[in-house]
Enzyme design. Structure first.
Site, PDB file in Angstrom:
ATOM      1  N   ASP A  55     -52.805  41.351  -8.059  1.00  0.00           N
ATOM      2  CA  ASP A  55     -52.338  41.496  -6.679  1.00  0.00           C
ATOM      3  C   ASP A  55     -52.360  42.946  -6.229  1.00  0.00           C
ATOM      4  OD1 ASP A  55     -51.854  38.790  -6.611  1.00  0.00           O
ATOM      5  OD2 ASP A  55     -49.676  38.951  -6.826  1.00  0.00           O
ATOM      6  N   LYS A  56     -52.501  43.129  -4.929  1.00  0.00           N
ATOM      7  CA  LYS A  56     -52.502  44.463  -4.336  1.00  0.00           C
ATOM      8  C   LYS A  56     -51.234  45.240  -4.714  1.00  0.00           C
ATOM      9  CE  LYS A  56     -52.575  46.781   0.173  1.00  0.00           C
ATOM     10  NZ  LYS A  56     -52.644  46.592   1.645  1.00  0.00           N
TER      11      LYS A  56
END
Length: 244
Positions: A55-56
Site C-alpha cells: 500500500d501507498k
C-alpha cells in the site's frame, strides 16, 4: 512530494528490492498522475516487472523483476506461497490471544471500490499475528501473511477489534500526538501547534524471504523508518501502567 530512489536492499541481474517509504505508490495508479516506485525504476533501469505491491501508506520491502524469466518465477513463488512475508505494525489496544491466525476471506466492497470487506464469497486470506510488545492503549505486532490480498492486514485487524494506528479506511485515521499519552507535554517555544509524531499508516513490510531460481535463499530486511521508530521510542519511555 519529491522522492529520490529509496535504499536498495538487493540488486542482481534478475531482481531489485528496495525499502519503499510511506506515501510513495508501488506502481502507477489508474490516473497515472502520481510518481510511483516502478516508474522511477523504469527511468533508471528500463524494463521493470511488477511481482507484488504494498500500500501507498505502508513502508518497507518490495521486490521487482528485471526480466520476464525472473518475473514469472517469483510471481509463481508468491502465488504458491513459497515467499515468506513479515510485517510490523502498531494497533489499538492489546490483542487477546497474544498470537492468532485470522482466516477470513476478502473481496472488494460492493459499493466502495477503495475498500475491502470480509465475505464468504471472497478469496481466501490468512494472517498470523504475534504480540511483540504492549503499551496499554497501543501494541506492537508482527504479522506473517500467507496470502496477498489488498488491505489484508488492515481488514483482518479491524475484524479482530484492533485496527492499525492512523488507518483512515479501517480505523479512526487520527494522527498520533505525543500529548495524547504524555500528560506533561508542552509545546516548544518555536511551535505554534503540535506536530504529529506519526501521521501515516502504522504498518511496515519488515522482511521478505525467498529462494531464487538458482536455489539461493534471500532474506531481505528493511529497517523501521524514522517516524515509526520515534513513536516506539516514546512509547517505551512512557511504559508505565495508566500512562499510555
Amino acid at each position: 512530494m519529491n522522492y529520490s530512489l529509496p535504499d536498495i536492499l538487493l540488486d542482481t541481474d534478475d531482481y531489485i528490492a528496495l525499502n519503499k517509504p510511506a506515501g510513495l505508490l508501488s506502481i502507477p495508479d489508474r490516473e497515472g498522475k502520481e510518481i510511483s516506485l516502478k516508474k522511477m525504476l523504469q527511468e533508471k533501469y528500463g524494463e521493470i516487472f511488477t511481482v507484488h505491491r504494498i500500500d501507498k501508506g505502508t513502508s518497507g520491502v518490495i521486490i521487482f523483476g528485471k526480466n520476464t524469466r525472473a518475473h514469472q518465477f517469483l510471481s509463481t513463488a508468491f502465488e504458491d506461497r513459497r515467499v515468506e512475508k513479515y510485517y510490523t505494525g502498531l494497533v489499538q489496544g492489546i490483542p487477546s490471544p497474544s498470537a492468532q491466525t485470522i482466516n477470513q476471506p476478502l473481496m472488494p466492497h460492493p459499493g466502495k471500490s477503495t475498500l475491502m470487506v470480509i465475505n464468504k464469497r471472497g478469496k481466501e486470506a490468512i494472517t498470523d499475528y504475534t504480540l511483540l510488545e504492549s503499551f496499554g492503549k497501543v501494541s506492537l505486532l508482527e504479522f506473517r501473511i500467507h496470502t496477498g490480498r489488498t488491505h489484508q492486514i488492515r481488514v483482518h485487524m479491524q475484524f479482530a477489534g484492533h485496527p492499525l494506528l492512523c488507518d483512515e479506511l479501517y480505523g479512526d485515521g487520527k494522527p498520533i500526538l505525543l500529548s495524547s499519552f504524555k500528560k506533561a507535554y508542552k509545546l516548544s517555544q518555536h511551535e505554534e501547534e503540535e506536530r504529529p509524531i506519526l501521521n501515516r499508516l502504522a504498518l511496515h513490510a519488515q522482511r521478505l524471504v525467498f529462494i531464487d531460481q538458482e536455489g539461493m535463499k534471500h532474506t531481505l530486511e528493511a529497517p523501521v523508518p524514522k517516524d515509526f521508530r520515534a513513536l516506539l521510542q516514546q512509547l517505551r519511555k512512557l511504559k508505565r501502567p495508566g500512562r499510555v
